[in-house]
Design a protein around this motif. Structure first.
Motif, PDB file in Angstrom:
ATOM      1  N   THR A  53       0.807  -1.159  -0.059  1.00  0.00           N
ATOM      2  CA  THR A  53       0.031  -0.010   0.000  1.00  0.00           C
ATOM      3  C   THR A  53       0.654   1.294   0.038  1.00  0.00           C
ATOM      4  O   THR A  53       0.337   2.247  -0.342  1.00  0.00           O
ATOM      5  CB  THR A  53      -0.877   0.110   1.090  1.00  0.00           C
ATOM      6  N   VAL A  54       2.168   1.148   0.348  1.00  0.00           N
ATOM      7  CA  VAL A  54       2.822   2.398   0.273  1.00  0.00           C
ATOM      8  C   VAL A  54       3.788   2.351  -0.679  1.00  0.00           C
ATOM      9  O   VAL A  54       4.202   3.063  -1.577  1.00  0.00           O
ATOM     10  CB  VAL A  54       3.376   2.673   1.666  1.00  0.00           C
ATOM     11  N   GLU A  88       2.945   1.816  -4.424  1.00  0.00           N
ATOM     12  CA  GLU A  88       2.234   3.070  -4.903  1.00  0.00           C
ATOM     13  C   GLU A  88       3.112   4.178  -4.851  1.00  0.00           C
ATOM     14  O   GLU A  88       2.613   5.233  -5.034  1.00  0.00           O
ATOM     15  CB  GLU A  88       0.867   2.968  -4.159  1.00  0.00           C
ATOM     16  N   ASP A  89       4.429   3.909  -4.897  1.00  0.00           N
ATOM     17  CA  ASP A  89       5.421   5.175  -4.890  1.00  0.00           C
ATOM     18  C   ASP A  89       4.972   6.294  -3.770  1.00  0.00           C
ATOM     19  O   ASP A  89       4.761   7.489  -4.423  1.00  0.00           O
ATOM     20  CB  ASP A  89       5.245   5.760  -6.170  1.00  0.00           C
ATOM     21  N   ARG A  90       4.534   5.897  -2.456  1.00  0.00           N
ATOM     22  CA  ARG A  90       4.241   6.851  -1.580  1.00  0.00           C
ATOM     23  C   ARG A  90       5.436   7.029  -0.465  1.00  0.00           C
ATOM     24  O   ARG A  90       5.200   7.143   0.701  1.00  0.00           O
ATOM     25  CB  ARG A  90       2.839   6.348  -0.568  1.00  0.00           C
ATOM     26  N   GLU A 140       6.023   9.478   2.622  1.00  0.00           N
ATOM     27  CA  GLU A 140       5.423   9.420   3.907  1.00  0.00           C
ATOM     28  C   GLU A 140       6.528   9.060   4.887  1.00  0.00           C
ATOM     29  O   GLU A 140       7.547   8.352   4.515  1.00  0.00           O
ATOM     30  CB  GLU A 140       4.203   8.450   3.955  1.00  0.00           C
ATOM     31  N   PHE A 198       3.606   4.743   8.537  1.00  0.00           N
ATOM     32  CA  PHE A 198       2.455   4.051   7.967  1.00  0.00           C
ATOM     33  C   PHE A 198       1.815   3.357   9.258  1.00  0.00           C
ATOM     34  O   PHE A 198       2.577   2.577  10.053  1.00  0.00           O
ATOM     35  CB  PHE A 198       2.612   3.030   6.886  1.00  0.00           C
TER      36      PHE A 198
END
Length: 89
Positions: free
Chosen positions: A26-27, A30-32, A35, A38
């Protein structure tokens, strides 16, 4: 970082569920990466990328804990891994 393997894993108590897998799905995928942390279930996960080594370091801890030293721990481990890898011919 789009692929990889687990080089080292130290667990002091068993994790419920798969928070690291959830972080990856999820991170990271998805190239997040921008942040700083998490939350997955009962856990907070923090990470650091060691660009020169193409390595990702992850720390997972119970979200009810307020651990102020996690960022420093990640920085120290990243620096130590960097030194070790620099010494490899």
């Amino acid at each position: 970082l789009k692929s990889g393997i687990v080089l080292f894993n130290k667990t002091f108590s068993p994790l419920v569920g798969a928070p690291v897998d959830t972080l990856i799905r999820t991170v990271l995928l998805e190239d997040r990466m921008g942040e700083e942390s998490f939350t997955s279930g009962n856990y907070t996960l923090k990470w650091s990328v060691v660009q020169d080594a193409g390595m990702l370091l992850v720390v997972a801890y119970q979200k009810m804990l307020q651990l102020t030293y996690v960022d420093e721990l990640l920085n120290l481990v990243a620096a130590d891994f960097g030194k070790l890898l620099a010494a490899v011919p």
